[in-house]
Design a protein around this motif. Structure first.
Motif, PDB file in Angstrom:
ATOM      1  N   THR A  63      -1.310   0.912   3.013  1.00  0.00           N
ATOM      2  CA  THR A  63      -1.138   2.342   2.816  1.00  0.00           C
ATOM      3  C   THR A  63       0.059   2.837   3.621  1.00  0.00           C
ATOM      4  O   THR A  63       0.398   2.265   4.658  1.00  0.00           O
ATOM      5  N   ASP A  65       0.155   5.992   4.615  1.00  0.00           N
ATOM      6  CA  ASP A  65      -0.340   7.056   5.479  1.00  0.00           C
ATOM      7  C   ASP A  65      -0.362   6.535   6.924  1.00  0.00           C
ATOM      8  O   ASP A  65      -0.541   5.340   7.159  1.00  0.00           O
ATOM      9  N   ASN A  83      -3.811  -3.812   4.712  1.00  0.00           N
ATOM     10  CA  ASN A  83      -3.763  -2.352   4.766  1.00  0.00           C
ATOM     11  C   ASN A  83      -2.334  -1.888   4.496  1.00  0.00           C
ATOM     12  O   ASN A  83      -1.543  -1.681   5.397  1.00  0.00           O
TER      13      ASN A  83
END
Length: 676
Positions: free
Chosen positions: A142, A144, A140
Motif C-alpha cells: 500500500t 498509504d 504490504n
C-alpha cells in the motif's frame, strides 16, 4: 627541553614554557637521564630531579641577579661531569615532546575559537515484530503511510510525544503550526527515514538547492527521473553492442523490452513536460539552456523544485515552497499541484496557497498532531467549533464536580449520610482529570511611531535610470513617490528589479541618471529578504542587540525582543539554533529598535507562521509612518496595501484594480502560453 634551557642560558626573556608539571619533564627526558648518569638509575630519583628542574625553570626570571653557565647548570642537577648522550634516546625524547606540544596547541586552539555546536534532531518510534515482518516480506504494498506512537526531539527539547501521522495516497496535506515547534524537523525525519516509511515508497524532500556544475537546466530536470535515465543508458549500451556485433540473443530481447517500457512512460514527451515545468517556475527558453552553475542560489532552489515535480515521487515533501517564488510562479504552482496524483506533505504559511492546494490540514501543537479534512479556511472553522465544544464540555464537567463537592462538604460530618459521602468521594476519584482548555497565546507585534509628521514628498525617485552594466538597463525614466501615509506593495517576476528599486529608494544605490529625493528627517528601517545574513548567528538575541545598540540594560533588550515573541530562554539561545521564523522576529526587533518613521520591507513574510503574518499586517496598519514592501504573500497584500505597483520591462506601473486585477492578468497569460 634542551631548547628551552638553551634560551634561558642565552638570556632570552620569558621563552614559551613547554611543560605543565614535573611528570611531563620526566616523560620528555627521564629515559635520557637514566642512560647518561651512573648516579641516577633509580626511577624515583629521576622523577625527583625532573620535578626540581620543573620548579627551577618555572621560578626562573632573567631579571634576577642569578647567573647560570652551562657548567654550573648541569652541575646543579647532576653533580657529575656530562656524559655522552645517546642520540637515539634524544631523538625519541624530542619526538615525544613535539607530540605533546602539538596536542597542547590543539587544545588551546579549541579553547580560543569556541566553535558553536548546534543541537541535532532525533526520532524514535515504537514498533512490533509483526510490523517488521510485514514490511520485510514485501506483501504490504500500500502507498498509504501510517506512523504511530513516535517521538521527535531537537537536542534536549521534545517536539513531538506519542504522535501519530496518517497520510493517504493521493491526498495533499498542509502541515501548519507556530514557528519553532518542529515542522521542518518532522519533514527531515521523514525524508531520512528516521521514522518508518515503507521501503517501496519513494520520497523527495525539496530542501537544498541544485549543485552548480556544467549540466544544463533542462537536462538537470530530465536526469531527476531515475527510471527514464536508467532505461536510456541501458538502451545506448545495448545499441552499441549490437552495432559492434557483440550482442547476444537475450540482449536483443531486452532492448525490445526497454523500448516498450520507454513508450509506456512516454519518455519521448519528457523534454516537453520538463520545459513546461521550468517555464511555469519562471525559466525562459534561454534560461533553460544555461548551466546550473550560472544560476544564483534562489534559482537553483527553483531547479530543485522543478526536479521534484518532474520526478513525481510517491511522497513529495515541500518546506515553504512559495518563499523562493514570485506571485506569478506561485499561481502557476497552485494550478499544477491541484492535479497532483501522489501524496504531498507541505509546510506553508501562505494561507491562500493552502486554500488552493491542500485537501487536508495537519496541525502541530502541544507536542502532537491533529488532522482536519478540507482546506485552511475549513480548518479554522472546524478548530473554532472544536474549541467551543471543548469549552462547553470543560464547563459542564466543572459544574458537575462542583455539585458533587458541595454535597460532600455539606454532609462530610453527618453520620446518617456517611455512606452517601463515601460513594460521592469514590465517584469524584473515578472522574477523568479535568484539564483546562489549551489556547495558543496571541501573537502581537508593534512598530513604535513616536515621531513628528513630515511634509511630502517624503521619498521620491524622479526620471531615474539605473543599470549594473550597459547591456542590461534595469530602469529607464523611473518616477515614483511615497509619503508617511503610503501602504505600497511592489510585485513582479524575480529578476525584474524589485530589490534594486528598494535600494534606490533607500539610497544604497545611486541612479545613473535622475534624482532621488528624501526628507532630511526621514529615518528608514530596512528588512532584507536575506535578513539572516545580517545577523550574528554565534551570539544570543540579547547579545546581538547589545552589540548593535550598546549602552542599555538587559531588561530593555529583553523587552524589545519580547515584543516580537522572543521571550524567556529563547532570548538566550544562539541565534543559529532558532527556527527561520524566530530569526525573522529577531530581525524585526533589531530593525525597529531605532524607531524609524518609514519601513522598506523585502519579502518580510518568509518563514513567518500565519499568526505572525496576521500580527504583522495589524502592526503595519496601526503604524503611523510610511510602508513600501515587496511581497508574494497574497494575504498580507490584501490586508495592508492600498497601492499595487508592478515592476516589469524597465519601469513600474500602478495597477488600479489591485491584486485581483493583477491575478487575472497572470491567469490569462498562463492560458495563452499553454502553461496550464
Amino acid at each position: 627541553m634542551f631548547v628551552y634551557i638553551f634560551l634561558i642560558l642565552q638570556g632570552i626573556p620569558n621563552p614559551p614554557h613547554p611543560f605543565e608539571d614535573g611528570e611531563e619533564v620526566y616523560d620528555a627526558i627521564g629515559g635520557l637521564l637514566q642512560g647518561s648518569s651512573a648516579d641516577c638509575k633509580n626511577e624515583d630519583d629521576i622523577r625527583d630531579i625532573c620535578q626540581q628542574m620543573f620548579n627551577t625553570l618555572k621560578l626562573y626570571r632573567p631579571d634576577l641577579d642569578l647567573c647560570f653557565s652551562p657548567v654550573n647548570f648541569i652541575h646543579f642537577f647532576f653533580h657529575t661531569p656530562p656524559q655522552t648522550v645517546d642520540a637515539r634516546k634524544l631523538e625519541k625524547a624530542e619526538a615525544k615532546l613535539k607530540q605533546k606540544q602539538g596536542r597542547r596547541n590543539e587544545r588551546d586552539s579549541q579553547k580560543t575559537t569556541s566553535p558553536l555546536v548546534l543541537e541535532e534532531a532525533s526520532a524514535s518510534q515504537a514498533s512490533s515484530k509483526k510490523d517488521s515482518r510485514v514490511d520485510l516480506s514485501g506483501k504490504n504494498r500500500t502507498y498509504d503511510i501510517r506512523i504511530e506512537n513516535f517521538d521527535v526531539s531537537f537536542g534536549e527539547r521534545s517536539l513531538l510525544q506519542g504522535a501519530e501521522l496518517s497520510l493517504s495516497t493521493g491526498r495533499r496535506y498542509g502541515l501548519i503550526g507556530r514557528n519553532g515547534l518542529g515542522k521542518t524537523t518532522l519533514l527531515k525525519m521523514l525524508a531520512s527515514r528516521s521514522l518508518r516509511v515503507p521501503a517501496h515508497i519513494t520520497i523527495l524532500h525539496v530542501e537544498q538547492e541544485v549543485a552548480g556544475d556544467d549540466t544544463g537546466a533542462l537536462q538537470s530536470v530530465l536526469e531527476s527521473d531515475m527510471v527514464r535515465e536508467g532505461l536510456l543508458t541501458e538502451e545506448r549500451l545495448l545499441n552499441a553492442r549490437i552495432a559492434n556485433g557483440t550482442a547476444e540473443g537475450m540482449e536483443t530481447v531486452r532492448l525490445s523490452e526497454i523500448y516498450a517500457k520507454l513508450e509506456e512512460i512516454e519518455a519521448d514527451k519528457a523534454p516537453a513536460r520538463a520545459s513546461i515545468i521550468l517555464c511555469g517556475l519562471g525559466f525562459s527558453p534561454k534560461m533553460q539552456t544555461l548551466t546550473t552553475k550560472e544560476f544564483s542560489g534562489g534559482w537553483r532552489m527553483r531547479l530543485a523544485l522543478a526536479r521534484a515535480l518532474f520526478a513525481k515521487p510517491d511522497l513529495l515533501l515541500l518546506d515553504e515552497p512559495t518563499n523562493m517564488l514570485d506571485v506569478r510562479a506561485i499561481l502557476w504552482l497552485e494550478n499544477y499541484l491541484q492535479t497532483w496524483q501522489t501524496t504531498i506533505l507541505v509546510v506553508s504559511h501562505d494561507r491562500n496557497f493552502l486554500n488552493a492546494v491542500v485537501t487536508d490540514i495537519i496541525h502541530l501543537h502541544s507536542q502532537r498532531l491533529e488532522s482536519y479534512r478540507g482546506d485552511y479556511e475549513n480548518f479554522v472553522k472546524t478548530k473554532e467549533d472544536r474549541l467551543k465544544n471543548q469549552q462547553r464540555e470543560y464547563e459542564a464537567q466543572f459544574q458537575y464536580r462542583e455539585h458533587i463537592q458541595v454535597f460532600i462538604d455539606r454532609f462530610r460530618y453527618n453520620a446518617n449520610r456517611a455512606a452517601q459521602v463515601q460513594s460521592k468521594l469514590k465517584l469524584l476519584e473515578k472522574l477523568p482529570e479535568l484539564k483546562p482548555l489549551e489556547k495558543e497565546t496571541e501573537v502581537t507585534l508593534k512598530f513604535p511611531d513616536n515621531f513628528e509628521k513630515l511634509s511630502p514628498p517624503v521619498l521620491q525617485l524622479d526620471e531615474v535610470e539605473f543599470y549594473y552594466n550597459t547591456d542590461q538597463r534595469l530602469f529607464t525614466q523611473l518616477s515614483v513617490s511615497a509619503d508617511l501615509e503610503s501602504r505600497i506593495c511592489i510585485v513582479g517576476e524575480n529578476g525584474a528589479g524589485k530589490s534594486t528599486m528598494l535600494k534606490l529608494l533607500m539610497g544604497e544605490l545611486t541612479p545613473v541618471n535622475g534624482i532621488r529625493h528624501a526628507h532630511r528627517n526621514l529615518k528608514i528601517g530596512y528588512f532584507s529578504q536575506h535578513h539572516v545574513d545580517q545577523l550574528d548567528l554565534n551570539v544570543c538575541s540579547i547579545e546581538l542587540l547589545l552589540n548593535k545598540f550598546p549602552g542599555r540594560n538587559e531588561e530593555e533588550y529583553r523587552h524589545q525582543l519580547g515584543g516580537y515573541g522572543i521571550t524567556g530562554e529563547l532570548a538566550t539561545r544562539p541565534v543559529a539554533s532558532l527556527s527561520g521564523g524566530q530569526k525573522s522576529r529577531v530581525a524585526f526587533a533589531q530593525m525597529t529598535m531605532p524607531c524609524p518613521n518609514f519601513y522598506i520591507l523585502d519579502e518580510p513574510t518568509n518563514h513567518l507562521d500565519m499568526e505572525t503574518i496576521e500580527a504583522l499586517a495589524k502592526a503595519l496598519n496601526k503604524f503611523k509612518g510610511g510602508v513600501v514592501l515587496v511581497s508574494h504573500d497574497e494575504r498580507l497584500i490584501r490586508l495592508v496595501c492600498r497601492e499595487l505597483w508592478v515592476c516589469e520591462h524597465g519601469n513600474v506601473r500602478r495597477v488600479e484594480g489591485g491584486f485581483d486585477e493583477y491575478r487575472d492578468i497572470l491567469q490569462e497569460q498562463f492560458r495563452k502560453e499553454g502553461y496550464l
